[in-house]
Design a protein around this motif. Structure first.
Motif, PDB file in Angstrom:
ATOM      1  N   GLY A 149       7.488  -2.662   9.822  1.00  0.00           N
ATOM      2  CA  GLY A 149       6.255  -1.891  10.030  1.00  0.00           C
ATOM      3  C   GLY A 149       5.999  -0.925   8.884  1.00  0.00           C
ATOM      4  N   VAL A 150       7.046  -0.244   8.448  1.00  0.00           N
ATOM      5  CA  VAL A 150       6.904   0.693   7.327  1.00  0.00           C
ATOM      6  C   VAL A 150       6.542  -0.054   6.051  1.00  0.00           C
ATOM      7  N   ALA A 151       7.200  -1.179   5.794  1.00  0.00           N
ATOM      8  CA  ALA A 151       6.932  -1.953   4.570  1.00  0.00           C
ATOM      9  C   ALA A 151       5.506  -2.489   4.555  1.00  0.00           C
ATOM     10  N   ILE A 152       5.045  -3.022   5.683  1.00  0.00           N
ATOM     11  CA  ILE A 152       3.679  -3.553   5.748  1.00  0.00           C
ATOM     12  C   ILE A 152       2.659  -2.434   5.574  1.00  0.00           C
ATOM     13  N   PHE A 153       2.911  -1.287   6.217  1.00  0.00           N
ATOM     14  CA  PHE A 153       1.998  -0.162   6.075  1.00  0.00           C
ATOM     15  C   PHE A 153       1.924   0.303   4.620  1.00  0.00           C
ATOM     16  N   LEU A 154       3.065   0.440   3.980  1.00  0.00           N
ATOM     17  CA  LEU A 154       3.073   0.909   2.592  1.00  0.00           C
ATOM     18  C   LEU A 154       2.432  -0.101   1.642  1.00  0.00           C
ATOM     19  N   ALA A 155       2.615  -1.386   1.907  1.00  0.00           N
ATOM     20  CA  ALA A 155       1.962  -2.409   1.085  1.00  0.00           C
ATOM     21  C   ALA A 155       0.443  -2.313   1.230  1.00  0.00           C
ATOM     22  N   GLY A 156      -0.024  -2.129   2.453  1.00  0.00           N
ATOM     23  CA  GLY A 156      -1.465  -1.968   2.678  1.00  0.00           C
ATOM     24  C   GLY A 156      -1.998  -0.710   2.034  1.00  0.00           C
ATOM     25  N   TRP A 157      -1.232   0.368   2.131  1.00  0.00           N
ATOM     26  CA  TRP A 157      -1.647   1.633   1.521  1.00  0.00           C
ATOM     27  C   TRP A 157      -1.738   1.484  -0.001  1.00  0.00           C
ATOM     28  N   GLY A 158      -0.739   0.819  -0.579  1.00  0.00           N
ATOM     29  CA  GLY A 158      -0.759   0.595  -2.017  1.00  0.00           C
ATOM     30  C   GLY A 158      -1.939  -0.263  -2.445  1.00  0.00           C
ATOM     31  N   LEU A 159      -2.274  -1.258  -1.649  1.00  0.00           N
ATOM     32  CA  LEU A 159      -3.392  -2.133  -1.983  1.00  0.00           C
ATOM     33  C   LEU A 159      -4.714  -1.361  -1.946  1.00  0.00           C
ATOM     34  N   THR A 160      -4.864  -0.448  -0.996  1.00  0.00           N
ATOM     35  CA  THR A 160      -6.106   0.337  -0.946  1.00  0.00           C
ATOM     36  C   THR A 160      -6.197   1.333  -2.094  1.00  0.00           C
ATOM     37  N   LYS A 161      -5.056   1.741  -2.637  1.00  0.00           N
ATOM     38  CA  LYS A 161      -5.071   2.672  -3.771  1.00  0.00           C
ATOM     39  C   LYS A 161      -5.365   1.955  -5.084  1.00  0.00           C
ATOM     40  N   VAL A 162      -4.959   0.698  -5.185  1.00  0.00           N
ATOM     41  CA  VAL A 162      -5.181  -0.069  -6.420  1.00  0.00           C
ATOM     42  C   VAL A 162      -6.631  -0.533  -6.501  1.00  0.00           C
ATOM     43  N   VAL A 163      -7.183  -0.964  -5.376  1.00  0.00           N
ATOM     44  CA  VAL A 163      -8.543  -1.514  -5.334  1.00  0.00           C
ATOM     45  C   VAL A 163      -9.504  -0.410  -4.930  1.00  0.00           C
ATOM     46  N   LYS A 164     -10.611  -0.315  -5.642  1.00  0.00           N
ATOM     47  CA  LYS A 164     -11.615   0.685  -5.301  1.00  0.00           C
ATOM     48  C   LYS A 164     -12.277   0.296  -3.971  1.00  0.00           C
ATOM     49  N   GLY A 165     -12.469   1.286  -3.113  1.00  0.00           N
ATOM     50  CA  GLY A 165     -13.046   1.055  -1.796  1.00  0.00           C
ATOM     51  C   GLY A 165     -14.506   0.631  -1.863  1.00  0.00           C
ATOM     52  N   PRO A 166     -15.063   0.302  -0.689  1.00  0.00           N
ATOM     53  CA  PRO A 166     -16.473  -0.125  -0.657  1.00  0.00           C
ATOM     54  C   PRO A 166     -17.395   1.008  -1.082  1.00  0.00           C
ATOM     55  N   SER A 167     -18.484   0.653  -1.748  1.00  0.00           N
ATOM     56  CA  SER A 167     -19.409   1.697  -2.199  1.00  0.00           C
ATOM     57  C   SER A 167     -20.647   1.777  -1.351  1.00  0.00           C
TER      58      SER A 167
END
Length: 58
Positions: A40-58
């Motif tokens: 659970g921690v690993a999946i959460f951190l992977a998702g968090w990292g992905l949202t930080k690398v990719v710019k969110g919706p505008s």
């Protein structure tokens, strides 16, 4: 493409949080399962990292 990756990261965060909550509430007398909790921690951190690398919706 960026929106898809961003929302995939958000979905991974939700899945990770869900695994953590389920593991804590379904814990027996020995406590939560370390493997499920770690996943659970690993999946959460992977998702968090992905949202930080990719710019969110505008």
């Amino acid at each position: 493409m960026n929106n898809t990756l961003y929302y995939a990261g958000r979905l991974a965060q939700l899945l990770g949080m869900w695994l953590l909550v389920v593991d804590v509430f379904m814990a027996g007398p020995m406590g939560p399962s370390p493997k499920t909790f770690g996943a659970g921690v690993a999946i959460f951190l992977a998702g968090w990292g992905l949202t930080k690398v990719v710019k969110g919706p505008s």
